[in-house]
Design a protein around this motif. Sequence first.
Motif, PDB file in Angstrom:
ATOM      1  N   MET A   1       9.142   3.790 -15.910  1.00  0.00           N
ATOM      2  CA  MET A   1       8.912   2.722 -16.866  1.00  0.00           C
ATOM      3  C   MET A   1       7.905   3.222 -17.904  1.00  0.00           C
ATOM      4  SD  MET A   1       7.260  -1.081 -16.159  1.00  0.00           S
ATOM      5  CE  MET A   1       8.596  -1.540 -15.100  1.00  0.00           C
ATOM      6  N   GLU A   2       8.143   2.902 -19.131  1.00  0.00           N
ATOM      7  CA  GLU A   2       7.228   3.282 -20.199  1.00  0.00           C
ATOM      8  C   GLU A   2       6.004   2.374 -20.190  1.00  0.00           C
ATOM      9  OE1 GLU A   2       8.616   3.908 -24.139  1.00  0.00           O
ATOM     10  OE2 GLU A   2      10.586   4.583 -23.433  1.00  0.00           O
ATOM     11  N   PHE A   3       4.887   2.936 -20.608  1.00  0.00           N
ATOM     12  CA  PHE A   3       3.643   2.186 -20.613  1.00  0.00           C
ATOM     13  C   PHE A   3       3.764   0.906 -21.428  1.00  0.00           C
ATOM     14  CE2 PHE A   3      -0.396   1.011 -22.498  1.00  0.00           C
ATOM     15  CZ  PHE A   3      -1.163   0.847 -21.361  1.00  0.00           C
ATOM     16  N   ARG A   4       4.369   1.013 -22.601  1.00  0.00           N
ATOM     17  CA  ARG A   4       4.431  -0.170 -23.475  1.00  0.00           C
ATOM     18  C   ARG A   4       5.185  -1.321 -22.815  1.00  0.00           C
ATOM     19  NH1 ARG A   4       8.266   1.842 -28.407  1.00  0.00           N
ATOM     20  NH2 ARG A   4      10.164   2.128 -27.210  1.00  0.00           N
ATOM     21  N   GLU A   5       6.251  -1.014 -22.097  1.00  0.00           N
ATOM     22  CA  GLU A   5       7.007  -2.044 -21.390  1.00  0.00           C
ATOM     23  C   GLU A   5       6.173  -2.630 -20.252  1.00  0.00           C
ATOM     24  OE1 GLU A   5      11.095  -2.430 -18.753  1.00  0.00           O
ATOM     25  OE2 GLU A   5      10.617  -0.534 -19.712  1.00  0.00           O
ATOM     26  N   TYR A   6       5.539  -1.741 -19.491  1.00  0.00           N
ATOM     27  CA  TYR A   6       4.704  -2.177 -18.373  1.00  0.00           C
ATOM     28  C   TYR A   6       3.587  -3.098 -18.864  1.00  0.00           C
ATOM     29  CZ  TYR A   6       1.432  -1.999 -14.481  1.00  0.00           C
ATOM     30  OH  TYR A   6       0.580  -2.333 -13.461  1.00  0.00           O
ATOM     31  N   LEU A   7       2.943  -2.724 -19.949  1.00  0.00           N
ATOM     32  CA  LEU A   7       1.835  -3.516 -20.465  1.00  0.00           C
ATOM     33  C   LEU A   7       2.295  -4.905 -20.898  1.00  0.00           C
ATOM     34  CD1 LEU A   7      -1.175  -3.365 -20.947  1.00  0.00           C
ATOM     35  CD2 LEU A   7      -0.708  -2.498 -23.238  1.00  0.00           C
ATOM     36  N   ARG A   8       3.421  -4.985 -21.564  1.00  0.00           N
ATOM     37  CA  ARG A   8       3.951  -6.304 -21.973  1.00  0.00           C
ATOM     38  C   ARG A   8       4.258  -7.172 -20.761  1.00  0.00           C
ATOM     39  NH1 ARG A   8       6.799  -3.403 -26.137  1.00  0.00           N
ATOM     40  NH2 ARG A   8       8.573  -3.212 -24.743  1.00  0.00           N
ATOM     41  N   ILE A   9       4.854  -6.573 -19.742  1.00  0.00           N
ATOM     42  CA  ILE A   9       5.204  -7.324 -18.525  1.00  0.00           C
ATOM     43  C   ILE A   9       3.945  -7.847 -17.841  1.00  0.00           C
ATOM     44  CG2 ILE A   9       6.119  -7.058 -16.171  1.00  0.00           C
ATOM     45  CD1 ILE A   9       8.220  -5.134 -17.436  1.00  0.00           C
ATOM     46  N   GLU A  10       2.961  -6.970 -17.707  1.00  0.00           N
ATOM     47  CA  GLU A  10       1.718  -7.371 -17.021  1.00  0.00           C
ATOM     48  C   GLU A  10       0.950  -8.422 -17.821  1.00  0.00           C
ATOM     49  OE1 GLU A  10       0.654  -6.601 -13.809  1.00  0.00           O
ATOM     50  OE2 GLU A  10       2.747  -5.944 -13.812  1.00  0.00           O
ATOM     51  N   ARG A  11       0.916  -8.296 -19.128  1.00  0.00           N
ATOM     52  CA  ARG A  11       0.254  -9.319 -19.954  1.00  0.00           C
ATOM     53  C   ARG A  11       0.947 -10.662 -19.810  1.00  0.00           C
ATOM     54  NH1 ARG A  11       0.091 -10.280 -24.657  1.00  0.00           N
ATOM     55  NH2 ARG A  11       1.724  -8.945 -25.501  1.00  0.00           N
ATOM     56  N   ALA A  12       2.277 -10.638 -19.775  1.00  0.00           N
ATOM     57  CA  ALA A  12       3.041 -11.878 -19.613  1.00  0.00           C
ATOM     58  C   ALA A  12       2.760 -12.503 -18.244  1.00  0.00           C
ATOM     59  CB  ALA A  12       4.531 -11.607 -19.777  1.00  0.00           C
ATOM     60  N   ARG A  13       2.665 -11.657 -17.225  1.00  0.00           N
ATOM     61  CA  ARG A  13       2.373 -12.151 -15.873  1.00  0.00           C
ATOM     62  C   ARG A  13       1.029 -12.873 -15.851  1.00  0.00           C
ATOM     63  NH1 ARG A  13      -0.835 -10.258 -11.909  1.00  0.00           N
ATOM     64  NH2 ARG A  13      -1.177  -8.249 -12.943  1.00  0.00           N
ATOM     65  N   LEU A  14       0.068 -12.340 -16.578  1.00  0.00           N
ATOM     66  CA  LEU A  14      -1.260 -12.943 -16.631  1.00  0.00           C
ATOM     67  C   LEU A  14      -1.357 -14.063 -17.670  1.00  0.00           C
ATOM     68  CD1 LEU A  14      -3.312  -9.624 -16.477  1.00  0.00           C
ATOM     69  CD2 LEU A  14      -3.161 -11.363 -14.671  1.00  0.00           C
ATOM     70  N   ASP A  15      -0.321 -14.206 -18.494  1.00  0.00           N
ATOM     71  CA  ASP A  15      -0.304 -15.159 -19.597  1.00  0.00           C
ATOM     72  C   ASP A  15      -1.463 -14.894 -20.563  1.00  0.00           C
ATOM     73  OD1 ASP A  15       0.807 -17.246 -21.067  1.00  0.00           O
ATOM     74  OD2 ASP A  15      -0.446 -18.755 -20.091  1.00  0.00           O
ATOM     75  N   TRP A  16      -1.637 -13.604 -20.889  1.00  0.00           N
ATOM     76  CA  TRP A  16      -2.708 -13.163 -21.786  1.00  0.00           C
ATOM     77  C   TRP A  16      -2.130 -12.715 -23.117  1.00  0.00           C
ATOM     78  CZ3 TRP A  16      -6.388  -9.389 -18.744  1.00  0.00           C
ATOM     79  CH2 TRP A  16      -7.144 -10.130 -17.819  1.00  0.00           C
ATOM     80  N   SER A  17      -2.889 -12.968 -24.155  1.00  0.00           N
ATOM     81  CA  SER A  17      -2.559 -12.418 -25.474  1.00  0.00           C
ATOM     82  C   SER A  17      -3.057 -10.971 -25.536  1.00  0.00           C
ATOM     83  CB  SER A  17      -3.261 -13.237 -26.561  1.00  0.00           C
ATOM     84  OG  SER A  17      -4.673 -13.087 -26.432  1.00  0.00           O
ATOM     85  N   GLN A  18      -2.660 -10.292 -26.580  1.00  0.00           N
ATOM     86  CA  GLN A  18      -3.172  -8.936 -26.795  1.00  0.00           C
ATOM     87  C   GLN A  18      -4.687  -8.980 -26.985  1.00  0.00           C
ATOM     88  OE1 GLN A  18      -0.759  -7.688 -30.112  1.00  0.00           O
ATOM     89  NE2 GLN A  18       0.873  -6.917 -28.775  1.00  0.00           N
ATOM     90  N   ALA A  19      -5.161 -10.026 -27.642  1.00  0.00           N
ATOM     91  CA  ALA A  19      -6.603 -10.179 -27.870  1.00  0.00           C
ATOM     92  C   ALA A  19      -7.349 -10.369 -26.549  1.00  0.00           C
ATOM     93  CB  ALA A  19      -6.868 -11.357 -28.804  1.00  0.00           C
ATOM     94  N   LYS A  20      -6.781 -11.127 -25.634  1.00  0.00           N
ATOM     95  CA  LYS A  20      -7.430 -11.351 -24.341  1.00  0.00           C
ATOM     96  C   LYS A  20      -7.529 -10.043 -23.557  1.00  0.00           C
ATOM     97  CE  LYS A  20      -9.027 -13.396 -20.664  1.00  0.00           C
ATOM     98  NZ  LYS A  20     -10.418 -13.787 -20.577  1.00  0.00           N
ATOM     99  N   LEU A  21      -6.468  -9.243 -23.550  1.00  0.00           N
ATOM    100  CA  LEU A  21      -6.523  -7.961 -22.852  1.00  0.00           C
ATOM    101  C   LEU A  21      -7.558  -7.046 -23.509  1.00  0.00           C
ATOM    102  CD1 LEU A  21      -5.641  -5.997 -20.695  1.00  0.00           C
ATOM    103  CD2 LEU A  21      -3.739  -5.325 -22.177  1.00  0.00           C
ATOM    104  N   ALA A  22      -7.588  -7.012 -24.823  1.00  0.00           N
ATOM    105  CA  ALA A  22      -8.559  -6.182 -25.533  1.00  0.00           C
ATOM    106  C   ALA A  22      -9.981  -6.626 -25.191  1.00  0.00           C
ATOM    107  CB  ALA A  22      -8.325  -6.265 -27.040  1.00  0.00           C
ATOM    108  N   GLU A  23     -10.197  -7.919 -25.136  1.00  0.00           N
ATOM    109  CA  GLU A  23     -11.514  -8.454 -24.786  1.00  0.00           C
ATOM    110  C   GLU A  23     -11.914  -8.034 -23.371  1.00  0.00           C
ATOM    111  OE1 GLU A  23     -13.126 -12.843 -23.595  1.00  0.00           O
ATOM    112  OE2 GLU A  23     -11.890 -12.714 -25.395  1.00  0.00           O
TER     113      GLU A  23
END
Length: 91
Positions: A1-23
């Motif tokens: 799995m590519e990192f970009r796909e994994y990151l989107r999936i995990e962010r969705a699982r956590l219901d986080w925005s890109q800003a929340k992950l960056a924070e």
Amino acid sequence: MEFREYLRIERARLDWSQAKLAERLSELGQETSAARVGHWETGRNKPPLEDPNFRQALAIALGVDVNELMSKLGFVQVEDNRSREARRAAD
């Protein structure tokens, strides 16, 4: 799995925005921005996965084990018989 796909999936699982992950990554000592997370997800830039501090912070932020994270991303995982706590301390 590519990192970009994994990151989107995990962010969705956590219901986080890109800003929340960056924070969260910034709180863990890996200063970043929502734009940078967006660039990782589009493949425009690659995250510093070679940096063990970044890998650890990302794993903590996403609530996964660092070895599980690297394994899902296709990196070779060495068999490790240490406890989860011992592995975290070593990492």
